[in-house]
Design an enzyme around this catalytic site. Structure first.
Site, mmCIF file in Angstrom:
data_model
loop_
_atom_site.group_PDB
_atom_site.id
_atom_site.type_symbol
_atom_site.label_atom_id
_atom_site.label_comp_id
_atom_site.label_asym_id
_atom_site.label_seq_id
_atom_site.Cartn_x
_atom_site.Cartn_y
_atom_site.Cartn_z
ATOM 1 N N ARG A 101 0.888 -1.175 0.000
ATOM 2 C CA ARG A 101 0.000 0.000 0.000
ATOM 3 C C ARG A 101 0.919 1.216 0.000
ATOM 4 O O ARG A 101 1.718 1.394 0.939
ATOM 5 C CB ARG A 101 -0.905 -0.028 1.221
ATOM 6 N N HIS A 128 -7.222 0.801 -6.469
ATOM 7 C CA HIS A 128 -7.455 -0.100 -5.328
ATOM 8 C C HIS A 128 -8.074 -1.403 -5.857
ATOM 9 O O HIS A 128 -9.232 -1.722 -5.568
ATOM 10 C CB HIS A 128 -8.371 0.580 -4.315
ATOM 11 N N GLN A 131 -9.840 -4.040 -3.579
ATOM 12 C CA GLN A 131 -11.164 -3.604 -3.133
ATOM 13 C C GLN A 131 -12.210 -3.974 -4.192
ATOM 14 O O GLN A 131 -13.297 -4.462 -3.872
ATOM 15 C CB GLN A 131 -11.170 -2.087 -2.892
ATOM 16 N N ASP A 219 -17.409 6.651 -1.497
ATOM 17 C CA ASP A 219 -16.159 6.536 -0.742
ATOM 18 C C ASP A 219 -15.892 7.908 -0.117
ATOM 19 O O ASP A 219 -16.605 8.889 -0.386
ATOM 20 C CB ASP A 219 -15.015 6.107 -1.686
ATOM 21 N N CYS A 259 -16.505 1.256 0.374
ATOM 22 C CA CYS A 259 -15.293 0.467 0.654
ATOM 23 C C CYS A 259 -14.904 0.535 2.122
ATOM 24 O O CYS A 259 -14.224 -0.349 2.617
ATOM 25 C CB CYS A 259 -14.154 0.943 -0.230
ATOM 26 N N ARG A 287 -13.703 -8.840 1.547
ATOM 27 C CA ARG A 287 -12.285 -8.514 1.308
ATOM 28 C C ARG A 287 -11.411 -9.755 1.595
ATOM 29 O O ARG A 287 -10.454 -10.020 0.891
ATOM 30 C CB ARG A 287 -11.854 -7.342 2.197
HETATM 31 N N1 CP Z 1 -11.278 -0.439 2.198
HETATM 32 C C1 CP Z 1 -10.026 -0.477 2.685
HETATM 33 O O1 CP Z 1 -9.046 -0.655 1.947
HETATM 34 O O2 CP Z 1 -9.935 -0.344 4.027
HETATM 35 P P1 CP Z 1 -8.596 -0.148 4.863
HETATM 36 O O3 CP Z 1 -8.012 1.171 4.495
HETATM 37 O O4 CP Z 1 -9.029 -0.229 6.301
HETATM 38 O O5 CP Z 1 -7.643 -1.260 4.507
HETATM 39 N N1 NVA Z 2 -10.009 6.514 -1.300
HETATM 40 C C1 NVA Z 2 -9.637 6.076 0.028
HETATM 41 C C2 NVA Z 2 -9.878 4.619 0.178
HETATM 42 C C3 NVA Z 2 -9.591 4.060 1.527
HETATM 43 C C4 NVA Z 2 -9.788 2.575 1.590
HETATM 44 C C5 NVA Z 2 -8.181 6.425 0.279
HETATM 45 O O1 NVA Z 2 -7.372 6.299 -0.647
HETATM 46 O O2 NVA Z 2 -7.852 6.830 1.391
#
Ligand code: CP
Ligand code: NVA
Length: 313
Positions: A101, A128, A131, A219, A259, A287
């Protein structure tokens, strides 16, 4: 003897074909998955916070007999302590998959360019994809199909929206999006989404976008790394909140997806998040199941590619 096919990574949903995506969703529902990661596991790197992604990936690796190792960005220091490439080379020797990430998507591409195991995007500023796997699995469970559905996304045209839009194209679902001016897909993302075959419609008014949709998705208005823009975005997005009247515009059969994490009262009201049409908890739990499907699919590929693991090439 034929040459091995190139190593596969999942940096964005369109790294998969439609058939491969469907296979991952099928594998996600396998009730007795084989311990394909026994004696090994996966390395997960997180430059940003995570609850769902880290837990679901760790549990999925464990359920396949493997051991997960999760490290924070500050521990590994991608491009500060050592380069993304060196971390890709390093972690390739410790597990069968690297998940990361990151802020800049390019770090994933650089890691993948040298890694000798698959690199999976666990969220970047651009995409993502893991997701989206859970989102599509949830929609398939809700409706019994994906082809022909209409998914409406209301809010920021961000990483989650882009991957979902691409995923919709691969499964034959139409994707509508309504976002405030200035927060819409740029030309690069629009081209990429349309290249995936997505029937993409951009609609100014959220109510019009919701009309007749099978699913309403939203989101956060401000993503991780955009916290300083919170106030300005709250003003810009105020008309793009998913509330009960927007859900009513979609119709009785529509489901609500997010999400998560949710900023309750911003992008969605409590009434919607906790209401009868909300599927956010099965979606979040998917997930884990979809992560397991992805890991099983990657293991199938490595078996195909590696004669010592039973492959024929
Ligand atoms: N939806 C998602 O990726 O959640 P987290 O940021 O908690 O991993
Ligand atoms: N769009 C959000 C998603 C979190 C799971 C972010 O990037 O923070």
């Amino acid at each position: 003897m034929s040459a091995n096919p190139p190593l596969r990574h999942l940096l964005e949903v369109d790294d998969l074909s439609a058939v491969e995506l469907a296979r991952i969703l099928d594998l996600a529902e396998l009730t007795d998955p084989p311990p394909v990661l026994a004696g090994s596991g996966g390395v997960l790197l997180f430059e940003k916070p995570s609850a769902r992604t880290r837990t679901s990936m760790e549990m999925a690796i464990d359920q396949l007999g493997g051991h997960p190792v999760s490290l924070s960005g500050s521990e590994v220091g991608i491009d500060t302590r050592e380069t993304a490439e060196d971390l890709g080379r390093l972690m390739s020797g410790y597990g069968r998959v690297i998940g990361a990430r990151v802020f800049e998507h390019h770090k994933l591409e650089r890691m993948a360019s040298v890694a000798s195991v698959p690199v999976v995007n666990l969220l970047s500023d651009d995409a993502h994809p893991v997701q989206t796997l859970a989102d599509l699995l949830t929609l398939r469970q809700c409706f019994g199909r994906l082809d022909g559905l209409t998914v409406t996304y209301v809010g920021d045209a961000n990483n989650v929206a882009r991957s979902l839009a691409i995923g919709c194209g691969l499964v034959g679902a139409a994707f509508r999006i309504s976002s405030p001016p200035g927060y819409r897909f740029d030309d690069t993302s629009t081209d990429r989404i349309r290249s995936a075959g997505t029937d993409l419609t951009v609609v100014d008014e959220p109510t019009e976008a919701a009309s007749g949709a099978d699913a309403i998705y939203t989101d956060a208005w401000y993503s991780m790394g955009q916290e300083e823009e919170k106030r300005i975005r709250q003003e810009a997005f105020a008309r793009w909140r998913v509330d009960e009247s927007l859900m009513d515009a979609a119709g009785d059969g529509a489901v609500f997806l997010h999400c998560l994490p949710a900023h309750r009262g911003d992008e969605a009201t409590d009434g919607v998040l906790d209401g009868p049409r909300s599927r956010i908890w099965p979606q979040a739990h998917n997930r884990m199941h979809s992560a397991r499907g992805l890991l099983l699919w990657l293991a199938e590929l490595s078996t195909d590619q590696d004669p010592e693991r039973g492959g024929t090439s």
